[in-house]
Design a protein around this motif. Sequence first.
Motif, PDB file in Angstrom:
ATOM      1  N   PHE A  31      48.982  -1.151  31.658  1.00 46.74           N
ATOM      2  CA  PHE A  31      49.236  -1.048  33.087  1.00 46.74           C
ATOM      3  C   PHE A  31      48.364  -2.064  33.829  1.00 46.74           C
ATOM      4  O   PHE A  31      47.406  -2.600  33.280  1.00 46.74           O
ATOM      5  CB  PHE A  31      48.884   0.355  33.610  1.00 46.74           C
ATOM      6  N   CYS A  33      47.265  -1.236  37.381  1.00 48.30           N
ATOM      7  CA  CYS A  33      47.286  -0.406  38.587  1.00 48.30           C
ATOM      8  C   CYS A  33      46.549  -1.073  39.755  1.00 48.30           C
ATOM      9  O   CYS A  33      45.467  -1.633  39.578  1.00 48.30           O
ATOM     10  CB  CYS A  33      46.658   0.952  38.296  1.00 48.30           C
ATOM     11  N   CYS A  36      42.977   0.262  40.246  1.00 49.22           N
ATOM     12  CA  CYS A  36      42.041   0.292  39.124  1.00 49.22           C
ATOM     13  C   CYS A  36      40.687  -0.275  39.544  1.00 49.22           C
ATOM     14  O   CYS A  36      40.609  -1.404  40.041  1.00 49.22           O
ATOM     15  CB  CYS A  36      42.587  -0.510  37.949  1.00 49.22           C
ATOM     16  N   ASN A 106      45.928   6.404  28.658  1.00 55.20           N
ATOM     17  CA  ASN A 106      46.821   6.699  29.781  1.00 55.20           C
ATOM     18  C   ASN A 106      48.020   7.511  29.296  1.00 55.20           C
ATOM     19  O   ASN A 106      48.691   8.162  30.073  1.00 55.20           O
ATOM     20  CB  ASN A 106      47.263   5.427  30.525  1.00 55.20           C
ATOM     21  N   LYS A 130      49.789   9.435  37.545  1.00 57.37           N
ATOM     22  CA  LYS A 130      49.359   9.107  38.899  1.00 57.37           C
ATOM     23  C   LYS A 130      50.520   8.989  39.885  1.00 57.37           C
ATOM     24  O   LYS A 130      50.320   9.151  41.074  1.00 57.37           O
ATOM     25  CB  LYS A 130      48.546   7.808  38.887  1.00 57.37           C
ATOM     26  N   GLN A 141      51.520   1.014  39.701  1.00 57.38           N
ATOM     27  CA  GLN A 141      50.897   1.033  38.380  1.00 57.38           C
ATOM     28  C   GLN A 141      51.237  -0.212  37.573  1.00 57.38           C
ATOM     29  O   GLN A 141      50.559  -0.533  36.603  1.00 57.38           O
ATOM     30  CB  GLN A 141      51.278   2.307  37.618  1.00 57.38           C
TER      31      GLN A 141
END
Length: 230
Positions: A31, A33, A36, A106, A130, A141
């Motif tokens: 990912f 995101c 992050c 994840n 999320k 994401q």
Amino acid sequence: MKNNFSYKEVYFEEGKRVLEINILPEKYCNFDCVFCPIGRSKNKVDMPTEFEDYDSSISELNDMIEKTNPDLIFINSKGEALVNNKCEQIIDFIKSKGLKVRLLSNGYILSKDEYINIANKCDEVIGEIKTITEGDFKKIQRPIDGYTLEKYVENMVEFNKQYRGKFIFEITIIKKYNDDLESIEKLKEIIKRINPDEIDIVRIDDERMKKTMWVDNERFEEIKRELLSR
């Protein structure tokens, strides 16, 4: 000698000494995101990746275990720890010390046999979610092309059906993305499908994103009560 691992200070959790370890030299993730705290994913991967200096990193891990005397090692890395092609050997080494292992993933790649076999060696596995719409999943994401939210959830469902350890499902509540009533109902359906042993409700804690993604305390507690009352 260079070491690719990094550590946090040992802390206590339910009476256990926990040593948290990152087994990636920098961010390697499937990912990217927007929220992050580590930043952008320069290395967007979901395949086993080889890193240098494994022997020196394991030697340092051994020293850290002897120095800190933990009860549990929490593998919480800069991205997806499972893509380290020595992840299984690292887990085996920790287990050889008579210690329990918790792995944060994840959760997307828990459908692949090679990763299932590695995760099954752990005493605890954390999967996470999320976003709860396909559009938001791709928008914030930013997964590898071809990933879908439905497959993401299904991978964790199927993994947990065969997993014999403790599966912890971490849900991040994000303002305007999954904090409304409809989203909470969808999250409850996902929880029911995955059937985790434990649920952990968290918020975005990156200071850069708090202004736009932080859910206030009152609403956050309401959501927690709703999701945990199953």
